[in-house]
Design an enzyme around this catalytic site. Sequence first.
Site, mmCIF file in Angstrom:
data_model
loop_
_atom_site.group_PDB
_atom_site.id
_atom_site.type_symbol
_atom_site.label_atom_id
_atom_site.label_comp_id
_atom_site.label_asym_id
_atom_site.label_seq_id
_atom_site.Cartn_x
_atom_site.Cartn_y
_atom_site.Cartn_z
ATOM 1 N N LYS A 289 106.208 -37.350 -30.541
ATOM 2 C CA LYS A 289 105.269 -38.136 -30.178
ATOM 3 C C LYS A 289 104.778 -37.978 -29.921
ATOM 4 O O LYS A 289 104.460 -38.082 -31.469
ATOM 5 C CB LYS A 289 105.288 -37.021 -28.062
ATOM 6 C CG LYS A 289 106.276 -36.792 -27.360
ATOM 7 C CD LYS A 289 105.524 -36.146 -26.400
ATOM 8 C CE LYS A 289 106.757 -35.779 -25.596
ATOM 9 N NZ LYS A 289 107.431 -37.485 -24.564
ATOM 10 N N ARG B 187 117.640 -33.450 -20.502
ATOM 11 C CA ARG B 187 118.567 -33.765 -19.748
ATOM 12 C C ARG B 187 119.695 -32.777 -20.392
ATOM 13 O O ARG B 187 120.614 -32.436 -19.839
ATOM 14 C CB ARG B 187 119.028 -35.509 -19.295
ATOM 15 C CG ARG B 187 119.077 -36.145 -21.225
ATOM 16 C CD ARG B 187 118.200 -37.139 -20.788
ATOM 17 N NE ARG B 187 117.691 -37.756 -20.652
ATOM 18 C CZ ARG B 187 116.865 -38.671 -20.260
ATOM 19 N NH1 ARG B 187 118.314 -39.973 -20.115
ATOM 20 N NH2 ARG B 187 115.473 -38.669 -20.658
HETATM 21 N N1 BES Z 1 108.383 -33.765 -21.101
HETATM 22 C C1 BES Z 1 108.747 -35.553 -21.363
HETATM 23 C C2 BES Z 1 108.632 -36.253 -20.041
HETATM 24 C C3 BES Z 1 107.219 -35.673 -19.719
HETATM 25 C C4 BES Z 1 106.485 -37.287 -19.883
HETATM 26 C C5 BES Z 1 106.594 -35.567 -18.577
HETATM 27 C C6 BES Z 1 105.348 -37.257 -19.469
HETATM 28 C C7 BES Z 1 105.267 -35.301 -18.579
HETATM 29 C C8 BES Z 1 104.260 -36.055 -18.398
HETATM 30 C C9 BES Z 1 110.381 -35.745 -21.130
HETATM 31 O O1 BES Z 1 111.558 -35.032 -22.157
HETATM 32 C C10 BES Z 1 110.034 -37.152 -22.417
HETATM 33 O O2 BES Z 1 109.544 -36.806 -23.492
HETATM 34 N N2 BES Z 1 111.093 -38.397 -22.030
HETATM 35 C C11 BES Z 1 111.802 -39.562 -22.721
HETATM 36 C C12 BES Z 1 112.161 -39.789 -22.531
HETATM 37 C C13 BES Z 1 112.595 -41.123 -23.383
HETATM 38 C C14 BES Z 1 112.946 -40.713 -24.926
HETATM 39 C C15 BES Z 1 113.642 -41.317 -22.934
HETATM 40 C C16 BES Z 1 110.126 -40.703 -21.883
HETATM 41 O O3 BES Z 1 109.963 -40.271 -20.694
HETATM 42 O O4 BES Z 1 109.422 -41.314 -22.399
HETATM 43 ZN ZN ZN Z 2 111.288 -35.313 -24.098
#
Ligand code: BES
Ligand code: ZN
Length: 507
Positions: free
Chosen positions: A285, A359
Amino acid sequence: MRWTVARTAADATPGDLLVFPVFQINDEADLKLLTAATGGVAGGGRALAAAIRKGGFVGEAESLFPVPCAGIKAGWILVAGLGKAEEVGLETLRKVSGLAAKRARSMKTARVLIQLPPAGALGFDDRSFARCWVEGAEMALAPIGELKTDRPKAALLPREGKFLADGKRAKALREGCDEAGAFAAGCLFARHLVNLPPNILTPREMASRARRMARAEGLTCRILNVAQMKKLNMGGILGVGQGSRQAPCLIDVQYKAPGAAGRKAPSIALVGKGVTFDSGGISLKPGAGMDLMKSDMGGGAAVLGAALIAARLKLPVNLRVIVPSAENMPDGLAVKPADVITMASGKTVEVLNTDAEGRLILADALWYAGRDKPDYIIDAATLTGACVVALGFHFAGLMSNSGPLIDALKQAGGETFERVWHLPLVDEHKKEVQGTWSDLQNLGKGREGGALTAAAFLSAFVDDKTPWAHIDIAGPSWAASDHATGPKGGTGFGARLMARAIQILVS
Ligand code: BES
Ligand code: ZN
Ligand code: ZN
């Protein structure tokens, strides 16, 4: 706080502050009603009326007006605006109570008296009034900053809340207080876990805190370690965990309905995402805001909080709470994009983005939960940023294969004010997560509908015939700033919601 009910008159009851909830005043006639009511207790209606008039207080919802009052033992009245009578909802009470409790704290009062509105003045019963009032105050006063070294050692104020009402109303009020105690405790347990820093709250620490809670509440708790998860071929949890020096685990807490009715009670499984830190893994990230990813175990915290509530209220349900816990980190041995892993269910998954890790761990946990063929499965997870884009911070996304579950969760969320918004779960999205090289892939075709493709992925690990709901709490699990019923940080979203939904489902 200790909550009690007293039959004594407001002016004669010992205390430090009398909280007096009032409806909005629109004109002089209303003001007369208000001053008559407050004057009745204060023994000095005219002075109070003058102060209210001069102070410009009109009883708008969430407005507070402290007035010194020599006519009552408590010495101070805190007039608390509820807004227009016809617009007062359960959450209005929580908010007003939370704000009043915080004001009482800043006034350094220990004993707070609460004047009950006249019977029938509100659209709900005394039990609901007490439940929301107590819940609001307890949630608002929850301390944070336990890691600060200059914390005051004195016990936090206020210590005591006392509802003033005639004897006929006491029983309902007491029941409301008890219920609220359980609901607030579950919410605060969840919040506390979310607020802990990720170097302290590792998967192992999350497990040991779950075990401690389980012991205290009379629940059973089993923690599956890496070797045990390997035996079950849990490639999802192990795959996400393999990039971290902190070993992943699976927390399995059980609550059995008490008494002989227990055998016939419905069985419900709650599954919560327990990623104690989500760096994104190899699909790292961006740095800005990454600290928020300590809250990526908010779903796991919420289901544990719901178990606490169910146990305290002795709900007639056989409950199983499952939290797959892992830290998502980049490492030489971490899962990488294009890896194909084999899940506990036997399905193969291509990991196209290691940041879509929730997931993967949930898939194994949902399969594990489904082995007992429960009557219902509910999962809660901070799963997608896409859900936050779609719904913002005040709603969780709800995706489900079951009408009754959708109805129960919507009703529960309306009552606890942990609102859910129903989103689609359809074949088009299920097709998007079909794999090229494997059964499934952990991404949809594009960014569009990201919350929906995530849910579609999860559905591949749940039996179609089992009523199942997925709640994406990525938005509401964290508050960016202080609010009426709590400080900045973890909100505990989902604990009260799921406990209330269980009450509805088993009633
Ligand atoms: N933990 C994150 C989602 C999240 C985002 C939680 C903001 C709380 C606040 C999750 O694991 C994630 O990173 N999801 C990605 C999925 C994508 C790679 C398909 C996302 O939402 O960008
Ligand atoms: Zn994630
Ligand atoms: Zn995540």
